[in-house]
Design an enzyme around this catalytic site. Structure first.
Site, mmCIF file in Angstrom:
data_model
loop_
_atom_site.group_PDB
_atom_site.id
_atom_site.type_symbol
_atom_site.label_atom_id
_atom_site.label_comp_id
_atom_site.label_asym_id
_atom_site.label_seq_id
_atom_site.Cartn_x
_atom_site.Cartn_y
_atom_site.Cartn_z
ATOM 1 N NE ARG A 110 1.346 -4.469 2.576
ATOM 2 C CZ ARG A 110 2.134 -5.546 2.865
ATOM 3 N NH1 ARG A 110 3.473 -5.476 2.598
ATOM 4 N NH2 ARG A 110 1.516 -6.551 3.630
ATOM 5 C CG HIS A 124 -0.720 0.647 2.080
ATOM 6 N ND1 HIS A 124 0.298 -0.106 3.023
ATOM 7 C CD2 HIS A 124 -1.817 -0.275 2.002
ATOM 8 C CE1 HIS A 124 -0.469 -1.330 3.545
ATOM 9 N NE2 HIS A 124 -1.727 -1.395 2.854
ATOM 10 C CE LYS A 166 -2.134 -5.476 10.410
ATOM 11 N NZ LYS A 166 -3.062 -4.980 9.231
ATOM 12 C CG HIS A 218 -1.516 -10.162 3.055
ATOM 13 N ND1 HIS A 218 -1.902 -9.728 1.929
ATOM 14 C CD2 HIS A 218 -1.649 -8.937 3.850
ATOM 15 C CE1 HIS A 218 -1.803 -8.675 1.677
ATOM 16 N NE2 HIS A 218 -1.570 -7.882 2.912
ATOM 17 N NE ARG A 247 1.120 -4.999 6.868
ATOM 18 C CZ ARG A 247 1.421 -6.247 6.681
ATOM 19 N NH1 ARG A 247 2.919 -6.791 6.970
ATOM 20 N NH2 ARG A 247 0.541 -7.229 6.458
ATOM 21 C CE1 TYR A 307 -3.820 -5.145 1.298
ATOM 22 C CE2 TYR A 307 -1.802 -4.227 0.475
ATOM 23 C CZ TYR A 307 -2.822 -4.600 1.770
ATOM 24 O OH TYR A 307 -2.754 -4.040 2.921
#
Length: 330
Positions: A274, A271, A196, A297, A170, A306
């Protein structure tokens, strides 16, 4: 005006210091969030409080009807960047932040119930992402454009693009990296960062990425007249030594994409790389759970979203089942 002292069930609520800004900061301190996410949530709650103030609504007395009205107002709001109405996903995210804020106030006994819980939130297709992706050839072209650059920031730019492309980081994870986060583990060159949710994670550096990072640090050390081991602070820095910011990375990706002749360059973002990382990894046969772990994730459905090539009929498991049956029949 907020009234934390309002009574409920016959007993006084505990006093809450200050106003809504203090509530918000207390809420954010109790969440494991990146600084970028904190800023976004702060803006989301601030926008709701401003909307309430403009209609003389006490946020602690707001009902789901007020939240519904606010949601409709958001849906009619034009995004500054695109000039188009906010997407359902954006509206849903803002209401989700608001719901988390109210959950915090409920836990503090500042009010009885979260008014967002019963509100009508926009339906979001969890199998769709608005991010513009890149094909493997386009990623290669982007890296080639970075390789062809010259100038004082060229080595840094190559390192940044390599980290985005090969690790699928990210943008917030990329710019938060420090020189001290580089290391080795069981023979692997590695990098450590806070992902995250505040989780500390470690990823392997590919030979190509390690080479780009080493070349950048060597050039940076020479410019500062120090040795590489003496370098400290942010990994990616500006000409003045400040930490590179996300806006600079956005501009870098688009500039290189334009140079590479990628048609959708103006719509790309960090992104996009990503997404390309996930799609390419799955196309190369990397198991979903390994891609999920690499990307940090919590839910495999996010990883699947994704993967832009997940609906490609070349990957239909019916072929594998048929081939296995054919082998058994000899």
């Amino acid at each position: 005006m907020l009234r934390p002292e309002v009574l409920a069930r016959g007993s006084a609520r505990p006093a809450l210091p200050g106003g809504p800004a203090d509530f918000t900061e207390a809420w954010l301190r109790n969440r494991r969030l990146s600084e970028h996410t904190r800023d976004a949530y702060r803006r989301d709650v601030g926008a709701w409080l401003a909307w309430c103030a403009g209609r003389e609504i006490d946020p602690l007395r707001a009902t789901f009807l007020d939240v519904n009205a606010y949601g409709r107002a958001l849906e009619a709001t034009l995004a500054a960047r695109t000039g188009r109405p906010l997407t359902p996903a954006t509206v849903a995210r803002r209401l989700s932040a608001l719901s988390s804020w109210y959950d915090f106030l409920v836990k503090l006994r500042a009010l009885d119930a979260n008014p967002v819980t019963a509100a009508d939130r926009p339906r979001v297709d969890r199998d769709h992402s608005a991010t513009v992706g890149l094909t493997p050839d386009e990623v290669d072209a982007l890296l080639a454009a970075a390789e062809a650059e010259t100038g004082p920031t060229a080595a840094r730019n190559r390192a940044a693009i390599a980290l985005l492309a090969d690790l699928g980081l990210r943008v917030g994870e990329l710019i938060s990296l420090d020189v001290a986060d580089l290391g080795t583990e069981r023979g692997h060159r590695s990098v450590r960062f806070v992902g995250k949710g505040g989780k500390v994670r470690r990823r392997a550096l590919t030979p190509g990425t390690a080479y780009a990072v080493d070349a950048y640090l060597t050039a940076r050390a020479a410019a500062q007249r120090v040795t590489v081991p003496e370098l400290t602070g942010p990994l990616l820095v500006t000409a003045t030594g400040a930490r590179l910011d996300r806006h600079s990375v956005f501009r870098l990706v688009r500039r290189l994409a334009r140079t590479a002749g990628i048609a959708a360059w103006a719509k790309l973002s960090p992104h996009s790389l990503r997404h390309a990382f996930a799609t390419t990894a799955r196309a190369e046969g990397v198991p979903l759970e390994d891609v999920q772990d690499a990307m940090g994730h919590a839910d495999p459905r996010t990883t699947r979203r994704y993967d832009r090539d997940r609906h490609n009929l070349d990957r239909d498991p019916a072929y594998a089942i048929w081939a296995a049956r054919a082998r058994r029949r000899g």
